[in-house]
Design an enzyme around this catalytic site. Structure first.
Site, PDB file in Angstrom:
ATOM      1  N   HIS A 337      36.296 -90.671 -31.541  1.00 48.80           N
ATOM      2  CA  HIS A 337      36.985 -91.139 -30.338  1.00 48.80           C
ATOM      3  C   HIS A 337      35.919 -91.474 -29.305  1.00 48.80           C
ATOM      4  O   HIS A 337      35.364 -90.592 -28.641  1.00 48.80           O
ATOM      5  CB  HIS A 337      37.930 -90.064 -29.822  1.00 48.80           C
ATOM      6  N   PHE A 396      44.067 -90.314 -20.722  1.00 48.63           N
ATOM      7  CA  PHE A 396      44.415 -89.254 -19.760  1.00 48.63           C
ATOM      8  C   PHE A 396      44.877 -89.903 -18.451  1.00 48.63           C
ATOM      9  O   PHE A 396      44.330 -90.908 -18.008  1.00 48.63           O
ATOM     10  CB  PHE A 396      43.198 -88.384 -19.466  1.00 48.63           C
TER      11      PHE A 396
END
Length: 408
Positions: A337, A396
């Site tokens: 990631h 996020f």
């Protein structure tokens, strides 16, 4: 707004190597770039694995003086941008510089610089903090330094939307060209946040995998035994051009950007909306923008980082919109990631799927979650005709970005 936008070049710095083919070969063969952390002593950390860029020598792409004044993420951005321009056979010159812009994002920015300079402050006092501290650290310096190094004088900006950053950077660049503000955009993401503090922070939030004894099996998208994502680093930068401009200069066209959707979950600082409403709306927005229906999509590269809530949410959103009619896979077990760079790497996988007629499989998805109805490509790559592909990126803060790309 009827201007068409195409991709004509790609540059990449990845845990698998420094070329598109390096990454694509790993995707097709199921080779993971995840291994033990070597950039610092991680022996006391709960998580000791990551997808590191190894043997990176920045002076291949920039002067040693520039290297000293740039954080690692900016070095990645410069290198990938110069490779992308070379791949597109495009040189920034006085007569085209005003038409060429740069939009390269980063989710975190100069984390190495921050930690090293904070240590200097604590150990040696304020007078020993570098005068380059702030310009080396700030997120916009990837775009700024690429402009300085190449001479591109068109629109110049940056994006910082956590793990949706690179997708937003490419989507926003797509819009800039469509509205006629530039002919070319150098767009993508760069990240180099494999630092002691960042790794400790993600571990404390229980966001990253602790499968330290099995690095290559640690990232497990959609698998019921997943325990978090695996941090990666690198940069992927693409050259986006207005179609007629590209044709006029004889450029090789790799794919066409067709649609872009962006929404917010408005739910939580780290957790996604479990019902997947924001993700679903972003996919629907991208379809509308592209003038396509759900059954036109031939492949979805899922965000699917291997987190319990994130994968479940995305599977729900895809299932509600597409059912099991479209193949889905995640390439994060290959390249990790990459946070603010990952969306561009995954769009690259979509481009290669279109070009090669191969859908990469989802490594380590051995036991899919009960109740998942989507068609997850597992075990091995799948031969398929891919005309239209979708790439999902969710960050996020509830940031959602979806891109649709197609053959020209």
């Amino acid at each position: 707004m009827n201007r068409r936008v195409v991709v004509t070049g790609i540059g990449i710095i990845s845990p698998l190597g420094y070329s598109v083919e390096d990454l694509w070969r790993a995707c097709c063969k199921g080779h993971s770039g995840i291994g033990p952390i070597t950039q610092f002593d991680a022996s006391e950390h709960a998580t000791r694995i990551a997808a590191e860029v190894r043997d990176f020598e920045p002076t291949r792409w920039m002067d040693a003086k520039i290297v000293k004044r740039c954080d690692r993420f900016t070095q990645f951005a410069i290198a990938a941008a110069k490779m992308a321009l070379g791949d597109a056979d495009l040189t920034v010159m006085e007569d085209n510089a005003d038409d060429i812009g740069v939009l390269i994002g980063s989710g975190i920015g100069g984390m190495w610089t921050w930690e090293k300079q904070h240590q200097a402050l604590l150990e040696r006092g304020p007078s020993r903090v570098s005068p380059f501290f702030v310009p080396m650290m700030i997120v916009n310096m990837g775009s700024g330094m690429v402009s300085i190094e190449t001479g591109a004088k068109g629109p110049n900006s940056t994006v910082a939307t956590a793990c949706a950053t690179a997708a937003h950077a490419i989507g926003d660049s797509f819009e800039i060209i469509r509205r006629g503000a530039a002919k070319v955009m150098v767009a993508g993401g760069a990240e180099a946040a494999l630092t002691p503090l960042a790794v400790a922070g993600f571990a404390a939030a229980r966001a990253i995998s602790r499968r330290n004894d099995e690095p290559e099996r640690s990232c497990r998208p959609f698998d019921r035994d997943r325990d978090g994502f695996v941090m990666g680093e690198g940069a992927t930068v693409m050259i986006l051009e207005e179609l007629e401009w590209a044709r006029a200069r004889g450029a090789t066209i790799l794919a066409e950007i067709l649609g872009y959707g962006m929404t917010a979950d408005a739910y939580h600082i780290t957790a996604p909306d479990p019902e997947g409403r924001g993700a679903r709306m972003a996919m629907q927005a991208a379809l509308r923008d592209a003038g396509l229906a759900a059954d036109d999509i031939d492949y979805i590269n899922a965000h699917a980082p291997g987190t319990p809530g994130g994968d479940e949410m995305e599977a729900t959103a895809i299932g509600e919109l597409f059912g099991d009619s479209v193949p889905v896979s995640s390439t994060k077990p290959i390249h990790g990631h990459q946070l603010g760079a990952t969306g561009a790497s995954e769009l690259l996988a979509c481009i290669k799927a279109i070009q090669e007629g191969i859908i990469p499989h989802t490594l380590n998805c051995d036991n899919p979650d009960d109740g998942i109805v989507i068609d997850i490509v597992r075990d091995k790559p799948r031969q398929a005709t891919v005309k239209y592909a979708m790439s999902n990126s969710f960050g996020f803060g509830g940031h959602n970005a979806v891109l649709i790309i197609g053959a020209v």
